[in-house]
Write a protein that holds these residues in place. Sequence first.
Motif, PDB file in Angstrom:
ATOM      1  N   VAL A 140       0.848  -1.198   0.000  1.00 38.43           N
ATOM      2  CA  VAL A 140       0.000   0.000   0.000  1.00 38.43           C
ATOM      3  C   VAL A 140       0.882   1.247   0.000  1.00 38.43           C
ATOM      4  N   ALA A 141       0.900   1.958  -1.102  1.00 39.45           N
ATOM      5  CA  ALA A 141       1.586   3.244  -1.197  1.00 39.45           C
ATOM      6  C   ALA A 141       2.951   3.209  -0.517  1.00 39.45           C
ATOM      7  N   HIS A 142       3.268   4.265   0.230  1.00 37.08           N
ATOM      8  CA  HIS A 142       4.566   4.377   0.882  1.00 37.08           C
ATOM      9  C   HIS A 142       4.391   4.545   2.377  1.00 37.08           C
ATOM     10  N   LEU A 143       5.543   4.459   3.074  1.00 37.58           N
ATOM     11  CA  LEU A 143       5.546   4.518   4.532  1.00 37.58           C
ATOM     12  C   LEU A 143       4.683   5.653   5.095  1.00 37.58           C
ATOM     13  N   ALA A 144       4.883   6.870   4.597  1.00 38.78           N
ATOM     14  CA  ALA A 144       4.183   8.022   5.168  1.00 38.78           C
ATOM     15  C   ALA A 144       2.677   7.942   4.931  1.00 38.78           C
ATOM     16  N   ILE A 145       2.277   7.316   3.834  1.00 37.59           N
ATOM     17  CA  ILE A 145       0.847   7.143   3.546  1.00 37.59           C
ATOM     18  C   ILE A 145       0.279   6.054   4.463  1.00 37.59           C
ATOM     19  N   ARG A 146       1.036   4.983   4.635  1.00 37.10           N
ATOM     20  CA  ARG A 146       0.557   3.891   5.507  1.00 37.10           C
ATOM     21  C   ARG A 146       0.488   4.340   6.958  1.00 37.10           C
ATOM     22  N   ASN A 147       1.349   5.286   7.324  1.00 36.57           N
ATOM     23  CA  ASN A 147       1.326   5.811   8.693  1.00 36.57           C
ATOM     24  C   ASN A 147       0.053   6.595   8.985  1.00 36.57           C
ATOM     25  N   ARG A 148      -0.584   7.086   7.960  1.00 35.94           N
ATOM     26  CA  ARG A 148      -1.702   8.021   8.162  1.00 35.94           C
ATOM     27  C   ARG A 148      -3.025   7.471   7.629  1.00 35.94           C
ATOM     28  N   GLY A 149      -2.986   6.753   6.520  1.00 37.65           N
ATOM     29  CA  GLY A 149      -4.215   6.256   5.907  1.00 37.65           C
ATOM     30  C   GLY A 149      -4.897   5.230   6.799  1.00 37.65           C
ATOM     31  N   GLU A 201       1.418  -8.609  -6.803  1.00 33.76           N
ATOM     32  CA  GLU A 201       0.989  -7.341  -7.409  1.00 33.76           C
ATOM     33  C   GLU A 201       2.058  -6.863  -8.380  1.00 33.76           C
ATOM     34  N   VAL A 202       1.637  -6.259  -9.476  1.00 36.71           N
ATOM     35  CA  VAL A 202       2.572  -5.578 -10.365  1.00 36.71           C
ATOM     36  C   VAL A 202       2.167  -4.112 -10.430  1.00 36.71           C
ATOM     37  N   SER A 203       3.131  -3.236 -10.148  1.00 39.11           N
ATOM     38  CA  SER A 203       2.903  -1.801 -10.318  1.00 39.11           C
ATOM     39  C   SER A 203       4.130  -1.227 -11.012  1.00 39.11           C
ATOM     40  N   ARG A 204       3.970  -0.031 -11.565  1.00 45.07           N
ATOM     41  CA  ARG A 204       5.080   0.553 -12.320  1.00 45.07           C
ATOM     42  C   ARG A 204       6.295   0.781 -11.434  1.00 45.07           C
ATOM     43  N   ARG A 205       6.032   1.299 -10.222  1.00 43.80           N
ATOM     44  CA  ARG A 205       7.101   1.527  -9.266  1.00 43.80           C
ATOM     45  C   ARG A 205       6.624   1.066  -7.904  1.00 43.80           C
ATOM     46  N   SER A 206       7.544   0.781  -7.002  1.00 41.30           N
ATOM     47  CA  SER A 206       7.181   0.437  -5.636  1.00 41.30           C
ATOM     48  C   SER A 206       6.235   1.497  -5.082  1.00 41.30           C
ATOM     49  N   GLY A 207       5.099   1.069  -4.557  1.00 41.62           N
ATOM     50  CA  GLY A 207       4.187   2.002  -3.909  1.00 41.62           C
ATOM     51  C   GLY A 207       3.121   2.580  -4.826  1.00 41.62           C
ATOM     52  N   ASP A 208       3.272   2.397  -6.125  1.00 38.23           N
ATOM     53  CA  ASP A 208       2.226   2.871  -7.038  1.00 38.23           C
ATOM     54  C   ASP A 208       0.988   1.979  -6.921  1.00 38.23           C
ATOM     55  N   ASN A 216      -9.304  -1.609 -17.753  1.00 38.01           N
ATOM     56  CA  ASN A 216      -9.227  -0.341 -18.492  1.00 38.01           C
ATOM     57  C   ASN A 216      -7.857  -0.177 -19.125  1.00 38.01           C
ATOM     58  N   SER A 217      -7.801   0.605 -20.184  1.00 42.90           N
ATOM     59  CA  SER A 217      -6.535   1.104 -20.717  1.00 42.90           C
ATOM     60  C   SER A 217      -6.328   2.508 -20.176  1.00 42.90           C
ATOM     61  N   ASP A 218      -5.100   2.810 -19.748  1.00 44.21           N
ATOM     62  CA  ASP A 218      -4.778   4.183 -19.357  1.00 44.21           C
ATOM     63  C   ASP A 218      -3.297   4.414 -19.646  1.00 44.21           C
ATOM     64  N   ALA A 219      -2.785   5.543 -19.147  1.00 44.79           N
ATOM     65  CA  ALA A 219      -1.397   5.890 -19.439  1.00 44.79           C
ATOM     66  C   ALA A 219      -0.417   4.875 -18.859  1.00 44.79           C
ATOM     67  N   GLN A 220      -0.864   4.139 -17.841  1.00 45.91           N
ATOM     68  CA  GLN A 220       0.026   3.194 -17.166  1.00 45.91           C
ATOM     69  C   GLN A 220       0.146   1.876 -17.921  1.00 45.91           C
ATOM     70  N   ALA A 221      -0.980   1.394 -18.450  1.00 48.36           N
ATOM     71  CA  ALA A 221      -0.974   0.075 -19.082  1.00 48.36           C
ATOM     72  C   ALA A 221      -2.225  -0.082 -19.932  1.00 48.36           C
ATOM     73  N   SER A 222      -2.106  -0.918 -20.971  1.00 46.47           N
ATOM     74  CA  SER A 222      -3.266  -1.192 -21.816  1.00 46.47           C
ATOM     75  C   SER A 222      -4.135  -2.263 -21.151  1.00 46.47           C
ATOM     76  N   ALA A 223      -5.377  -2.346 -21.593  1.00 47.75           N
ATOM     77  CA  ALA A 223      -6.280  -3.373 -21.078  1.00 47.75           C
ATOM     78  C   ALA A 223      -5.729  -4.765 -21.384  1.00 47.75           C
ATOM     79  N   ASP A 224      -5.173  -4.941 -22.576  1.00 43.51           N
ATOM     80  CA  ASP A 224      -4.615  -6.254 -22.947  1.00 43.51           C
ATOM     81  C   ASP A 224      -3.478  -6.651 -22.007  1.00 43.51           C
TER      82      ASP A 224
END
Lengths: 161, 291
Positions: free
Chosen positions: B101-110, B185-192, B257-265
Amino acid sequence: MSGKHRLQLRVNGVAHDREVEPRLLLSDFLRDELDLTGTHVGCEHGVCGACTVLLNGDSVRSCLCLAIQAEGSEVTTVEGLGSVDQLNSLQEKFREHHALQCGFCTPGMLMTATDLLSKNKQMSDEELREGLSGNLCRCTGYEHIVSAVRAAFADKGGDGS
Amino acid sequence: MKPPAFDYIAATSVEDAVAALARSEGEGKLIAGGQSLMPMLNFRLAGPAVLIDVGRIAGLDGIEETDEGLTVGALARHAALETSPGVAKHLPVLAEAMRHVAHLAIRNRGTIGGSLSHADPAAELPLMAVLLDAVLHITGPEESREVPAEEFFIGALTTDLEDEEMVTAVTFPYLPAGCGWGFEEVSRRSGDFALAAAAATLSFEGSVISEARLAVTGVDDLPLRISEAEEGLMGGELTEEKISAAAESVQASVNPNSDAQASADYRRHLIGVLTARVLRAAAARATGGGL
């Protein structure tokens, strides 16, 4: 009610008692009301980490927190670490390891690293990088920042490797 | 990049908060950790007339081991779940998911209640709630009710919550003894946010699968259990054929969905790969069976 609300909190050990608009961000409160401009404001939507401060000991994005939400809290900013004449040990490591170039991300990096150092005895490089991954730096390529924090861990007893 | 003006109320109790929501007649919004809401306010994508701060309500941040399972208060932070001994012991898959889930500071608060109520279609906590058959505890001005996670999530950023209701807690039933689990999980960068994420639990009797749960997120408007794939896994060993069939079933069930991060395929491809990985991981962790 959209008028001002009373806000009492401590910042770097100093008590403050102010009136603030509820929509005022904690980052703007620190910078504009308290003149603590060491907390940098980058993206203002929680992505870059430049505005990271400690809220009751936990690192948080001060741009994603309303000042009024810090009521009754203890906030620590980069000004609470060391001074220009007397850097704290972590700041010394940043200098030794050349962990900054332009310096914009440095306050956020230092506050995040302070959180990591306070809660972990030691961290692997992978854990360290994951811990710092919420803070963006566009100069250093991160290697020297990781080296500095690793050295800070080594100093406190863990081998940091 | 500054929030619009709003009235502000610091609620002192759940009753206080839902009464304020009811008074706001649909113009009010709860805030706790604010890690999803604050960016929306800063971007002015959200403009509530009144912000009701539930962050200071006492006693809502507990993580309790009960007969029904682990009951997590709405104000518990992601970081608390990540490091909780009770979570590590009874629900290790949940601890693993929280690290993504996101990054340390986000997990500390969310907060847990905030993430569930926000219902982002790529968030890890709603996926876990759906996978683990969690039950949400909801309070309104008139009554309290309990809703299974699968019924709670309706669409992207859309839940079963009424305007004047709030999530007060969520109960995660414990994993059965010997149950294996996987999370990938696959994300573009750690925490995305996840481009795609999958999670599974498998229980075995001998080498026979006696219970299978499989859930995916990031590939549709809401986190989904894939019951067709679960049924196909039951009643025998976990074979390569079954893994392939489950992956294909998942790929046929989702609508990415397709978006700037990845296509639906690409997302559909990813979720097939991740499904196979979580099933293998779950079988490897299970006692009394596996590949």
